[in-house]
Design a protein around this motif. Structure first.
Motif, mmCIF file in Angstrom:
data_model
loop_
_atom_site.group_PDB
_atom_site.id
_atom_site.type_symbol
_atom_site.label_atom_id
_atom_site.label_comp_id
_atom_site.label_asym_id
_atom_site.label_seq_id
_atom_site.Cartn_x
_atom_site.Cartn_y
_atom_site.Cartn_z
ATOM 1 N N TYR A 169 0.809 -1.225 0.000
ATOM 2 C CA TYR A 169 0.000 0.000 0.000
ATOM 3 C C TYR A 169 0.840 1.272 0.000
ATOM 4 C CZ TYR A 169 -3.865 -3.125 0.908
ATOM 5 O OH TYR A 169 -4.804 -4.125 0.800
ATOM 6 N N LEU A 170 2.141 1.125 0.222
ATOM 7 C CA LEU A 170 3.018 2.289 0.184
ATOM 8 C C LEU A 170 3.745 2.335 -1.155
ATOM 9 C CD1 LEU A 170 4.471 2.395 3.804
ATOM 10 C CD2 LEU A 170 2.244 3.101 2.928
ATOM 11 N N ARG A 171 4.129 3.532 -1.559
ATOM 12 C CA ARG A 171 4.716 3.744 -2.879
ATOM 13 C C ARG A 171 6.190 4.131 -2.752
ATOM 14 N NH1 ARG A 171 0.272 8.363 -3.862
ATOM 15 N NH2 ARG A 171 -1.634 7.077 -3.851
ATOM 16 N N SER A 212 14.693 15.904 14.504
ATOM 17 C CA SER A 212 16.080 16.139 14.087
ATOM 18 C C SER A 212 16.169 16.830 12.732
ATOM 19 C CB SER A 212 16.817 14.801 14.014
ATOM 20 O OG SER A 212 16.280 14.014 12.950
ATOM 21 N N GLU A 213 17.379 17.312 12.419
ATOM 22 C CA GLU A 213 17.637 17.895 11.101
ATOM 23 C C GLU A 213 17.409 16.870 9.996
ATOM 24 O OE1 GLU A 213 21.422 19.733 10.769
ATOM 25 O OE2 GLU A 213 21.091 21.157 12.434
ATOM 26 N N GLU A 214 17.812 15.627 10.237
ATOM 27 C CA GLU A 214 17.658 14.577 9.235
ATOM 28 C C GLU A 214 16.188 14.339 8.916
ATOM 29 O OE1 GLU A 214 18.715 11.108 6.799
ATOM 30 O OE2 GLU A 214 19.583 13.058 7.314
ATOM 31 N N THR A 215 15.347 14.271 9.937
ATOM 32 C CA THR A 215 13.914 14.044 9.704
ATOM 33 C C THR A 215 13.289 15.224 8.985
ATOM 34 O OG1 THR A 215 13.717 12.561 11.603
ATOM 35 C CG2 THR A 215 11.696 13.634 10.860
ATOM 36 N N ALA A 216 13.663 16.433 9.360
ATOM 37 C CA ALA A 216 13.139 17.616 8.671
ATOM 38 C C ALA A 216 13.548 17.592 7.194
ATOM 39 C CB ALA A 216 13.648 18.886 9.347
ATOM 40 N N ARG A 217 14.792 17.221 6.930
ATOM 41 C CA ARG A 217 15.270 17.160 5.543
ATOM 42 C C ARG A 217 14.482 16.135 4.738
ATOM 43 N NH1 ARG A 217 18.416 14.007 2.600
ATOM 44 N NH2 ARG A 217 19.007 12.679 4.367
ATOM 45 N N LEU A 218 14.300 14.938 5.286
ATOM 46 C CA LEU A 218 13.571 13.887 4.577
ATOM 47 C C LEU A 218 12.110 14.263 4.362
ATOM 48 C CD1 LEU A 218 15.101 10.756 6.326
ATOM 49 C CD2 LEU A 218 15.428 11.450 3.950
ATOM 50 N N TRP A 219 11.514 14.934 5.352
ATOM 51 C CA TRP A 219 10.116 15.378 5.210
ATOM 52 C C TRP A 219 10.001 16.338 4.029
ATOM 53 C CZ3 TRP A 219 7.258 19.820 5.110
ATOM 54 C CH2 TRP A 219 5.878 19.711 5.321
ATOM 55 N N HIS A 220 10.900 17.302 3.938
ATOM 56 C CA HIS A 220 10.858 18.291 2.856
ATOM 57 C C HIS A 220 11.125 17.637 1.499
ATOM 58 C CE1 HIS A 220 10.239 22.162 4.838
ATOM 59 N NE2 HIS A 220 10.883 21.644 5.866
ATOM 60 N N GLU A 221 12.091 16.752 1.447
ATOM 61 C CA GLU A 221 12.387 16.072 0.181
ATOM 62 C C GLU A 221 11.186 15.264 -0.299
ATOM 63 O OE1 GLU A 221 15.849 13.673 0.405
ATOM 64 O OE2 GLU A 221 17.236 15.366 0.682
ATOM 65 N N THR A 222 10.526 14.585 0.628
ATOM 66 C CA THR A 222 9.374 13.765 0.267
ATOM 67 C C THR A 222 8.244 14.617 -0.287
ATOM 68 O OG1 THR A 222 9.970 12.158 1.975
ATOM 69 C CG2 THR A 222 7.712 12.080 1.132
ATOM 70 N N ARG A 223 7.961 15.720 0.394
ATOM 71 C CA ARG A 223 6.897 16.614 -0.071
ATOM 72 C C ARG A 223 7.239 17.217 -1.438
ATOM 73 N NH1 ARG A 223 2.816 18.399 3.683
ATOM 74 N NH2 ARG A 223 1.890 16.395 4.245
ATOM 75 N N ASN A 274 9.053 15.968 -3.754
ATOM 76 C CA ASN A 274 9.076 14.958 -4.805
ATOM 77 C C ASN A 274 7.736 14.263 -4.999
ATOM 78 O OD1 ASN A 274 11.808 15.485 -5.256
ATOM 79 N ND2 ASN A 274 12.466 13.970 -3.730
ATOM 80 N N GLY A 275 6.704 14.719 -4.282
ATOM 81 C CA GLY A 275 5.371 14.161 -4.464
ATOM 82 C C GLY A 275 5.084 12.899 -3.685
ATOM 83 N N GLY A 276 5.965 12.543 -2.743
ATOM 84 C CA GLY A 276 5.713 11.373 -1.913
ATOM 85 C C GLY A 276 4.774 11.688 -0.775
ATOM 86 N N LYS A 332 -1.783 19.025 8.257
ATOM 87 C CA LYS A 332 -0.833 19.806 7.465
ATOM 88 C C LYS A 332 0.497 19.098 7.266
ATOM 89 C CE LYS A 332 -2.979 23.706 9.798
ATOM 90 N NZ LYS A 332 -3.816 22.796 10.637
ATOM 91 N N ALA A 333 0.834 18.157 8.150
ATOM 92 C CA ALA A 333 2.179 17.571 8.137
ATOM 93 C C ALA A 333 2.195 16.101 7.752
ATOM 94 C CB ALA A 333 2.829 17.740 9.511
ATOM 95 N N ILE A 334 1.022 15.450 7.699
ATOM 96 C CA ILE A 334 0.971 14.025 7.360
ATOM 97 C C ILE A 334 -0.084 13.801 6.285
ATOM 98 C CG2 ILE A 334 1.609 13.432 9.736
ATOM 99 C CD1 ILE A 334 -1.444 12.135 9.597
ATOM 100 N N ASP A 335 0.035 12.640 5.621
ATOM 101 C CA ASP A 335 -0.950 12.268 4.606
ATOM 102 C C ASP A 335 -1.721 11.011 4.984
ATOM 103 O OD1 ASP A 335 -0.198 14.320 2.604
ATOM 104 O OD2 ASP A 335 1.712 13.246 2.624
ATOM 105 N N CYS A 336 -1.030 10.047 5.571
ATOM 106 C CA CYS A 336 -1.639 8.762 5.924
ATOM 107 C C CYS A 336 -1.153 8.368 7.319
ATOM 108 C CB CYS A 336 -1.260 7.678 4.917
ATOM 109 S SG CYS A 336 -1.569 8.106 3.192
ATOM 110 N N MET A 337 -1.778 7.330 7.864
ATOM 111 C CA MET A 337 -1.477 6.978 9.249
ATOM 112 C C MET A 337 -1.677 5.490 9.487
ATOM 113 S SD MET A 337 -3.442 8.475 12.617
ATOM 114 C CE MET A 337 -2.956 8.057 14.288
#
Length: 358
Positions: A49-51, A249-260, A262-264, A305-310
């Motif tokens: 179910y995840l892409r 963390s900085e790493e999580t913030a970076r990954l969150w921004h990259e995902t958004r 890139n359309g993830g 605002k910060a999540i799409d699925c759960m």
């Protein structure tokens, strides 16, 4: 909105008292909001179910053995403490005495009185009641000749929720809880309750997700007993959440921004992850490296605002957690899903099955 609007019928036998025999074998209900469908799968199927490009965010808090038994010094009557949060960090004086102050819940056949002392851990730990508050908690001063967490590691019990019935004299159940009421990625010590949606994951599941191009990131929110605090207010707007400490963390913030960018999709594992991310976004208008305390209470209507699925477990009737998932998927849809879960004999609450909300 009324608290009673979030009630549902749950037979007591549906409340899981132990985890599944093998981690990673729980059932998973899949609730698709766009298709308005319900599917019955296994947590092993989450990879379907995840892409590629999605980001799974998990809470890496670690439960510590925060419940300790003892005897009142004056009467030898039984007593116990559940350590909630540290009010004065541990210090060690020149004589080697370790001292710290914690806010605790006290269980005993008599009322805890200011000045009373409990001896715990084969008399290796003294606990003196300093204050009491209106909610029934006490500030307690712990003194010992070694660090408190070392003593708790030997004598403390895993603080499973009150709906999981436990005999403190059963060593096999104590061993089971110590191992299984903890995620495999738990790292930051400080929780008195597990982020239970994460209990389902195994290294095998993570490897399958990684192979599909689904990345992982972590937040920390130290889950407190407020997660089980009943909503006593008639109107949910009048309920107040207990504060819980979080960090991102900085790493999580970076990954969150990259995902958004890139359309993830952002897939939050558990209500504590949701609360951390939504708290930060509400405070800063963005996901940034930060830390603080959250008293966020998420209920309908709320725009995420910060999540799409759960991914989440099945929650108590009239609880703040069922209100949160109702805000994400819609109250009527959630209550219907819970009705189906009861009918299909899903296992409920902390050691129970899970639901993926897409």
């Amino acid at each position: 909105m009324l608290t009673a609007d979030f009630d549902y019928f749950l037979p007591e036998e549906r409340i899981a008292q132990v985890p599944p025999e093998v981690r990673g074998t729980s059932r998973m209900m899949v609730l698709d909001r766009s298709k308005t469908t319900i599917e019955h799968r296994s947590i092993q199927n989450i990879v379907d179910y995840l892409r590629p490009g999605d980001l799974l965010i998990l809470n890496n808090t670690r439960v510590f053995p925060a419940r300790i038994l003892g005897q009142w010094e004056d009467t030898a009557g039984a007593a116990e403490f559940l350590l909630l949060d540290c009010r004065q960090p541990e210090t060690c004086d020149a004589e080697g005495t370790y001292t710290s102050i914690w806010r605790c819940m006290c269980g005993s056949g008599r009322k805890a009185r200011i000045g009373n002392t409990v001896l715990c851990g084969e008399n290796s730990l003294r606990a003196k009641v300093l204050t009491k508050d209106e909610e029934g908690a006490s500030e307690v001063c712990f003194t010992s000749q070694e660090p408190l967490l070392d003593i708790l590691g030997r004598y403390g019990l895993t603080p499973v929720p009150p709906y999981i019935r436990r005999n403190h004299n059963d060593p096999e159940l104590a061993r089971l809880d110590k191992e299984r009421y903890q995620t495999i990625y738990a790292q930051e010590v400080g929780a008195v309750a597990a982020p239970t949606a994460g209990l389902h994951f195994t290294e095998e599941i993570f490897q399958k997700l990684e192979a599909k191009g689904i990345r992982r990131a972590f937040v920390t929110l130290h889950v407190g007993p407020g997660t089980f605090k009943p909503v006593k207010a008639e109107r949910i707007e009048d309920h107040k959440m207990d504060a819980e400490h979080y960090a991102l963390s900085e790493e999580t913030a970076r990954l969150w921004h990259e995902t958004r960018q890139n359309g993830g999709r952002i897939i939050a594992v558990g209500s504590t992850t949701v609360r951390t991310l939504e708290t930060i976004f509400e405070k800063h208008g963005d996901i940034i490296p930060t830390h603080g305390t959250s008293t966020a209470f998420i209920y309908p209507p709320y725009t995420f605002k910060a999540i799409d699925c759960m991914l989440t477990n099945f929650h108590l009737p009239q609880s703040t957690l069922i209100m949160m998932v109702s805000a994400l998927a819609g109250k009527e849809r959630i209550l219907e899903a819970y009705r189906v879960a009861v009918e299909e004999e899903y296992r409920f609450f902390s050691y129970g099955d899970c639901m993926l909300i897409l």
